[in-house]
Design a protein around this motif. Structure first.
Motif, mmCIF file in Angstrom:
data_model
loop_
_atom_site.group_PDB
_atom_site.id
_atom_site.type_symbol
_atom_site.label_atom_id
_atom_site.label_comp_id
_atom_site.label_asym_id
_atom_site.label_seq_id
_atom_site.Cartn_x
_atom_site.Cartn_y
_atom_site.Cartn_z
ATOM 1 N N GLU A 1 -5.665 4.810 7.892
ATOM 2 C CA GLU A 1 -4.063 4.923 7.775
ATOM 3 C C GLU A 1 -3.231 4.652 6.445
ATOM 4 O O GLU A 1 -2.190 5.352 6.453
ATOM 5 C CB GLU A 1 -3.482 4.192 8.985
ATOM 6 C CG GLU A 1 -4.010 4.363 10.342
ATOM 7 C CD GLU A 1 -3.432 3.649 11.414
ATOM 8 O OE1 GLU A 1 -2.787 2.574 11.068
ATOM 9 O OE2 GLU A 1 -4.209 3.699 12.494
ATOM 10 N N TYR A 2 -3.873 3.927 5.705
ATOM 11 C CA TYR A 2 -3.378 3.420 4.303
ATOM 12 C C TYR A 2 -4.178 4.171 2.978
ATOM 13 O O TYR A 2 -5.226 4.318 3.232
ATOM 14 C CB TYR A 2 -3.132 1.977 4.406
ATOM 15 C CG TYR A 2 -2.490 1.311 5.478
ATOM 16 C CD1 TYR A 2 -1.309 1.271 5.148
ATOM 17 C CD2 TYR A 2 -3.038 0.878 6.651
ATOM 18 C CE1 TYR A 2 -0.287 0.425 6.423
ATOM 19 C CE2 TYR A 2 -2.218 0.477 7.587
ATOM 20 C CZ TYR A 2 -0.843 0.198 7.505
ATOM 21 O OH TYR A 2 -0.115 -0.437 8.550
ATOM 22 N N ASP A 3 -2.957 4.286 2.145
ATOM 23 C CA ASP A 3 -3.687 4.782 0.708
ATOM 24 C C ASP A 3 -4.405 3.447 0.136
ATOM 25 O O ASP A 3 -5.162 3.835 -0.668
ATOM 26 C CB ASP A 3 -2.559 4.986 -0.084
ATOM 27 C CG ASP A 3 -1.673 6.398 0.510
ATOM 28 O OD1 ASP A 3 -2.547 7.271 0.684
ATOM 29 O OD2 ASP A 3 -0.616 6.229 0.450
ATOM 30 N N SER B 1 1.049 3.843 0.390
ATOM 31 C CA SER B 1 1.108 3.089 1.556
ATOM 32 C C SER B 1 0.052 1.909 1.402
ATOM 33 O O SER B 1 -1.057 2.302 0.906
ATOM 34 C CB SER B 1 1.085 3.596 2.845
ATOM 35 O OG SER B 1 -0.545 4.348 2.916
ATOM 36 N N PHE C 1 5.118 -0.114 -3.840
ATOM 37 C CA PHE C 1 4.467 0.623 -2.507
ATOM 38 C C PHE C 1 5.098 0.406 -1.206
ATOM 39 O O PHE C 1 6.252 -0.520 -1.217
ATOM 40 C CB PHE C 1 2.997 -0.336 -2.496
ATOM 41 C CG PHE C 1 2.260 0.146 -3.693
ATOM 42 C CD1 PHE C 1 1.566 1.049 -3.976
ATOM 43 C CD2 PHE C 1 2.252 -1.002 -4.471
ATOM 44 C CE1 PHE C 1 0.636 1.252 -5.056
ATOM 45 C CE2 PHE C 1 1.550 -0.972 -5.761
ATOM 46 C CZ PHE C 1 0.472 0.165 -5.830
ATOM 47 N N ASP C 2 4.729 1.263 -0.479
ATOM 48 C CA ASP C 2 5.271 1.081 0.991
ATOM 49 C C ASP C 2 4.365 0.211 1.839
ATOM 50 O O ASP C 2 3.335 0.521 2.164
ATOM 51 C CB ASP C 2 5.395 2.440 1.936
ATOM 52 C CG ASP C 2 5.831 2.374 3.348
ATOM 53 O OD1 ASP C 2 6.315 1.374 3.514
ATOM 54 O OD2 ASP C 2 5.306 3.544 3.616
ATOM 55 N N VAL C 3 4.963 -0.974 1.977
ATOM 56 C CA VAL C 3 4.078 -2.271 2.134
ATOM 57 C C VAL C 3 4.068 -2.542 3.697
ATOM 58 O O VAL C 3 5.303 -2.688 4.352
ATOM 59 C CB VAL C 3 4.413 -3.394 1.405
ATOM 60 C CG1 VAL C 3 3.677 -4.791 1.920
ATOM 61 C CG2 VAL C 3 4.309 -3.248 0.045
ATOM 62 N N THR C 4 3.131 -2.772 4.404
ATOM 63 C CA THR C 4 2.921 -3.307 5.570
ATOM 64 C C THR C 4 2.200 -4.608 5.319
ATOM 65 O O THR C 4 1.210 -4.824 4.872
ATOM 66 C CB THR C 4 2.290 -2.553 6.632
ATOM 67 O OG1 THR C 4 2.439 -1.122 6.774
ATOM 68 C CG2 THR C 4 1.910 -3.090 7.934
ATOM 69 N N CYS D 1 -7.930 5.662 2.734
ATOM 70 C CA CYS D 1 -7.769 4.673 1.669
ATOM 71 C C CYS D 1 -8.603 5.049 0.262
ATOM 72 O O CYS D 1 -9.814 5.602 0.329
ATOM 73 C CB CYS D 1 -8.096 3.427 2.090
ATOM 74 S SG CYS D 1 -8.148 1.883 1.107
ATOM 75 N N GLU E 1 5.934 -4.571 -2.948
ATOM 76 C CA GLU E 1 7.372 -3.753 -2.114
ATOM 77 C C GLU E 1 8.012 -2.931 -3.241
ATOM 78 O O GLU E 1 8.645 -1.897 -2.958
ATOM 79 C CB GLU E 1 8.093 -4.564 -1.404
ATOM 80 C CG GLU E 1 7.570 -5.046 -0.091
ATOM 81 C CD GLU E 1 8.399 -5.911 0.426
ATOM 82 O OE1 GLU E 1 8.101 -6.236 1.661
ATOM 83 O OE2 GLU E 1 9.318 -6.712 0.148
ATOM 84 N N LEU F 1 -1.510 -1.710 2.845
ATOM 85 C CA LEU F 1 -1.734 -2.826 3.878
ATOM 86 C C LEU F 1 -2.144 -4.187 3.109
ATOM 87 O O LEU F 1 -3.049 -4.162 2.528
ATOM 88 C CB LEU F 1 -2.647 -2.380 4.950
ATOM 89 C CG LEU F 1 -3.159 -3.663 5.892
ATOM 90 C CD1 LEU F 1 -1.846 -3.964 6.834
ATOM 91 C CD2 LEU F 1 -4.277 -3.558 6.709
#
Length: 325
Positions: A44-46, A3, A22-25, A67, A19, A5
Motif C-alpha cells: 500500500e505504501y511507496d 506515500s 511525503f504523504d505520511v501515515t 514499496c 511530512e 508509513l
C-alpha cells in the motif's frame, strides 16, 4: 507526493521533516508490526520507515509490491531480510554514525555499573536495606588501568576504546574479522576471539548481528574468560548464547555481565533478573532525544535522496544492483 508509513511514533522534528516531503501515515503503536501489517505496508505504501522488531522476512512480501524502499531507523538491520528486499527491487538503508557516541556512552555506563556494583547498591538503598558505609561493603573491580577487550572494532568499538583509554587509562585489545589499520587509540589486535576473551578484564561486544555473529559468544568463548572478568553487550542480543551466559554466571566462570540487549528481547530470563551481579538495561543504547532526532532525520534524508533519484547516503551493504556478497 510519495506515500510513507512510519511504523512507530518518532520525535516531532523527524515527523515534521518527513511530512514536508511525503504523504505520511504515522502508526501510533510502539509495538512491532505484525506479519499482516508488514504485508499490507509493502502493498500500500511507496516507502516504509521501519525499526527494530519490524521483521521484514522473506515471507511477508505480497504478490504485488508497491514499496520501493525500507529506510530503517537504526544502524542494525538484522530484522530485515535484505536479500528478500533486494529480490523484490527494494532499496534498504540504515542510520550509522548518529548512534556511535550514544552507544559507546552506554557501554561505559554498563562497565562502571557492573564492575563497581552500582546496580546492587542502588537496589539496596531503594529497598531500605543500606546499613551505612563500611570498609568491605560492595567491593567491586577498579576499572582504571585494567584491560578492555573489544569484539568488533568498527565505529562504535573505536568510540568505546577511546573512552576507556582516554578516560580510564585502560589497555585495549580487540578482535575483528578483518585487519584494522587505525583503531584511533593505542590498541593490540589479537587474531583469535579466545585470546581477547582471556586477556581482558572487561569484554565489550560491538559487532553487528549477522548469521556469522549469531551465538558468537557461546560456551567455548565464555570459558576462555577469567573468573574475575566481566562481559558487556551493547550490540544485539543473539550475538550471545543467553543460556550459555546464564550457565557461566551461575557457575562463577565470569564475575558478572552488563546487558543492554537480549537474545529474545523484550523477554529477559528470570535467571538473569535474579542475579545481583548482572546489570540489565532496557535497550538504552541510543535513548537520547538528540540522537533519536539525528537517526530519524538521517532516515528521512535517505528517503528524500531515493525519491529525488540520487544515491542514498546510507545504503546497507551491498547496495541495490550490486552483486557483492
Amino acid at each position: 507526493m510519495p506515500s510513507l508509513l512510519i511504523t512507530r511514533p518518532l520525535p516531532e522534528k523527524v515527523v515534521a521533516a518527513a511530512e514536508a516531503r511525503f504523504d505520511v501515515t504515522l502508526r501510533s503503536e510502539n509495538t512491532p508490526l505484525s506479519k499482516a501489517e508488514m504485508t499490507a505496508a509493502l502493498a500500500e505504501y511507496d516507502a516504509v520507515l521501519p525499526t527494530l522488531g519490524d521483521a521484514f522476512s522473506a515471507d511477508v512480501y505480497p504478490d504485488e509490491v508497491r514499496c520501493r524502499i525500507l529506510a530503517n531507523f537504526g544502524v542494525g538491520f538484522n530484522h530485515i531480510d535484505v536479500a528478500a528486499a533486494r529480490a523484490a527491487g527494494l532499496e534498504v538503508t540504515n542510520t550509522p554514525g548518529a548512534v556511535t557516541d550514544a552507544t559507546a556512552d552506554i557501554a561505559m555506563t554498563l562497565i562502571l555499573m557492573t564492575c563497581r556494583r552500582a546496580g546492587e547498591g542502588e537496589r539496596m538503598v531503594r529497598a531500605g536495606k543500606w546499613p551505612g558505609w563500611n570498609p568491605t561493603q560492595l567491593l567491586g573491580m577498579h576499572v582504571s588501568g585494567k584491560t578492555l577487550g573489544v569484539v568488533g572494532m568498527g565505529r562504535i568499538g573505536k568510540a568505546i576504546a577511546l573512552r576507556a583509554q582516554a578516560g580510564f587509562g585502560m589497555r585495549v585489545v580487540f578482535h575483528n574479522r578483518s585487519k584494522v589499520a587505525e583503531a584511533g587509540v593505542e590498541a593490540e589486535q589479537l587474531e583469535r576471539l579466545e585470546d581477547v576473551m582471556a586477556a581482558a578484564d572487561v569484554v565489550v561486544l560491538a559487532v553487528p548481528a549477522t548469521p556469522q555473529t549469531h551465538h558468537l559468544i557461546d560456551a567455548a568463548a565464555l570459558s576462555a574468560m577469567r573468573p574475575e572478568s566481566y562481559l558487556v553487550n551493547i550490540a544485539r542480543g543473539d550475538i550471545v548464547d543467553e543460556a550459555a551466559l546464564i550457565a557461566a554466571l551461575q557457575k562463577g566462570e565470569i564475575a558478572g555481565a552488563g546487558l543492554d540487549v537480549y537474545e529474545f528481547e523484550p523477554k529477559v530470563p528470570e535467571a538473569l533478573r535474579a542475579m545481583e551481579n548482572v546489570t540489565l538495561l532496557p535497550h538504552l543504547g541510543t535513548s537520547a532525544l538528540e540522537v533519536r532526532e539525528q537517526m530519524g532525520l538521517m532516515a528521512v534524508d535517505n528517503l528524500i535522496a531515493f525519491f529525488d533519484g540520487k544515491p542514498v547516503p546510507n545504503p546497507v551493504c551491498p547496495p541495490l544492483g550490486s552483486d557483492t556478497i
